[in-house]
Design a protein around this motif. Sequence first.
Motif, PDB file in Angstrom:
ATOM      1  N   ARG A  87       0.816  -1.209   0.000  1.00 30.94           N
ATOM      2  CA  ARG A  87       0.000   0.000   0.000  1.00 30.94           C
ATOM      3  C   ARG A  87       0.853   1.264   0.000  1.00 30.94           C
ATOM      4  O   ARG A  87       0.554   2.225  -0.704  1.00 30.94           O
ATOM      5  CB  ARG A  87      -0.943  -0.015   1.201  1.00 30.94           C
ATOM      6  N   ASP A  88       1.932   1.300   0.799  1.00 30.27           N
ATOM      7  CA  ASP A  88       2.750   2.506   0.905  1.00 30.27           C
ATOM      8  C   ASP A  88       4.074   2.161   1.573  1.00 30.27           C
ATOM      9  O   ASP A  88       4.222   1.094   2.179  1.00 30.27           O
ATOM     10  CB  ASP A  88       2.020   3.570   1.733  1.00 30.27           C
ATOM     11  N   VAL A  89       5.027   3.062   1.453  1.00 29.26           N
ATOM     12  CA  VAL A  89       6.302   2.965   2.158  1.00 29.26           C
ATOM     13  C   VAL A  89       6.502   4.297   2.859  1.00 29.26           C
ATOM     14  O   VAL A  89       6.468   5.352   2.226  1.00 29.26           O
ATOM     15  CB  VAL A  89       7.482   2.695   1.192  1.00 29.26           C
ATOM     16  N   VAL A  90       6.668   4.248   4.173  1.00 24.50           N
ATOM     17  CA  VAL A  90       6.869   5.458   4.960  1.00 24.50           C
ATOM     18  C   VAL A  90       8.129   5.281   5.800  1.00 24.50           C
ATOM     19  O   VAL A  90       8.580   4.157   6.039  1.00 24.50           O
ATOM     20  CB  VAL A  90       5.659   5.758   5.878  1.00 24.50           C
ATOM     21  N   GLY A  91       8.682   6.398   6.246  1.00 24.75           N
ATOM     22  CA  GLY A  91       9.898   6.292   7.043  1.00 24.75           C
ATOM     23  C   GLY A  91      10.151   7.501   7.906  1.00 24.75           C
ATOM     24  O   GLY A  91       9.521   8.546   7.753  1.00 24.75           O
ATOM     25  N   ASP A  92      11.077   7.336   8.811  1.00 23.04           N
ATOM     26  CA  ASP A  92      11.500   8.382   9.737  1.00 23.04           C
ATOM     27  C   ASP A  92      13.015   8.316   9.814  1.00 23.04           C
ATOM     28  O   ASP A  92      13.576   7.363  10.352  1.00 23.04           O
ATOM     29  CB  ASP A  92      10.876   8.140  11.112  1.00 23.04           C
ATOM     30  N   ASN A  93      13.700   9.318   9.254  1.00 29.58           N
ATOM     31  CA  ASN A  93      15.158   9.294   9.253  1.00 29.58           C
ATOM     32  C   ASN A  93      15.767   9.981  10.473  1.00 29.58           C
ATOM     33  O   ASN A  93      16.955  10.268  10.501  1.00 29.58           O
ATOM     34  CB  ASN A  93      15.714   9.900   7.966  1.00 29.58           C
ATOM     35  N   LYS A  94      14.953  10.210  11.478  1.00 29.64           N
ATOM     36  CA  LYS A  94      15.436  10.863  12.695  1.00 29.64           C
ATOM     37  C   LYS A  94      15.015  10.053  13.907  1.00 29.64           C
ATOM     38  O   LYS A  94      14.202  10.481  14.706  1.00 29.64           O
ATOM     39  CB  LYS A  94      14.909  12.286  12.768  1.00 29.64           C
ATOM     40  N   ALA A  95      15.568   8.852  14.000  1.00 28.93           N
ATOM     41  CA  ALA A  95      15.242   7.971  15.111  1.00 28.93           C
ATOM     42  C   ALA A  95      16.498   7.699  15.925  1.00 28.93           C
ATOM     43  O   ALA A  95      17.616   7.877  15.436  1.00 28.93           O
ATOM     44  CB  ALA A  95      14.654   6.660  14.590  1.00 28.93           C
ATOM     45  N   ALA A  96      16.298   7.305  17.150  1.00 30.95           N
ATOM     46  CA  ALA A  96      17.401   6.893  18.015  1.00 30.95           C
ATOM     47  C   ALA A  96      17.014   5.565  18.645  1.00 30.95           C
ATOM     48  O   ALA A  96      15.839   5.259  18.788  1.00 30.95           O
ATOM     49  CB  ALA A  96      17.657   7.943  19.089  1.00 30.95           C
ATOM     50  N   LYS A  97      18.020   4.767  19.002  1.00 36.46           N
ATOM     51  CA  LYS A  97      17.754   3.469  19.599  1.00 36.46           C
ATOM     52  C   LYS A  97      18.572   3.327  20.872  1.00 36.46           C
ATOM     53  O   LYS A  97      19.751   3.657  20.903  1.00 36.46           O
ATOM     54  CB  LYS A  97      18.124   2.353  18.629  1.00 36.46           C
ATOM     55  N   VAL A  98      17.918   2.849  21.914  1.00 35.56           N
ATOM     56  CA  VAL A  98      18.587   2.516  23.167  1.00 35.56           C
ATOM     57  C   VAL A  98      18.435   1.016  23.345  1.00 35.56           C
ATOM     58  O   VAL A  98      17.331   0.487  23.277  1.00 35.56           O
ATOM     59  CB  VAL A  98      17.963   3.266  24.370  1.00 35.56           C
ATOM     60  N   SER A  99      19.551   0.321  23.553  1.00 33.94           N
ATOM     61  CA  SER A  99      19.532  -1.133  23.688  1.00 33.94           C
ATOM     62  C   SER A  99      20.081  -1.555  25.040  1.00 33.94           C
ATOM     63  O   SER A  99      21.046  -0.977  25.528  1.00 33.94           O
ATOM     64  CB  SER A  99      20.386  -1.777  22.599  1.00 33.94           C
TER      65      SER A  99
END
Length: 162
Positions: free
Chosen positions: A86-98
């Motif tokens: 249906r669509d492709v969306v994204g967020d190029n401003k993410a952070a990850k804590v593991s």
Amino acid sequence: MEQAVISGIAFNRDEAKITVLGVPDKPGIAYQILGPVSDANIDVDMIIQNVGVDGTTDFSFTVHRTEFAKAMDILKNKVQPHIGARDVVGDNKAAKVSVVRRRHAFACGHRQQDVPHAGGRGHQHPDDFHLRDQDLRGHRREYLELAVRVLHKAFNLDQEDA
């Protein structure tokens, strides 16, 4: 059950999250999405495939922020038309804590209540807590550091004998 030994907290400010929406829920679909991304030498970090509903599902994964535009181009122009998403969306401003652990058995449940205090964000996987970078800009930029500090305290990593 063996209690996990948490040895540290890691974070990355340079993540981008991509979601392919309305993916046909059928065997081999992950390869049809990630194969072209891999062929372009783009490393994929985390993969999340939601439970299918009415024959479709959403498929999310993260890549390094510098690979975001290239991955989006491949997905929108090659993968989406090929698989009928249906669509492709994204967020190029993410952070990850593991949460870094020493054993495979991970008993995070008793500490999940500590995570909302780090900016009010939930988690999508027991090992990884995501904060969107827009929540980290300007006066709210401290959320990533706050999440790391809260988790350090929750797992007693701020003590010398930990």
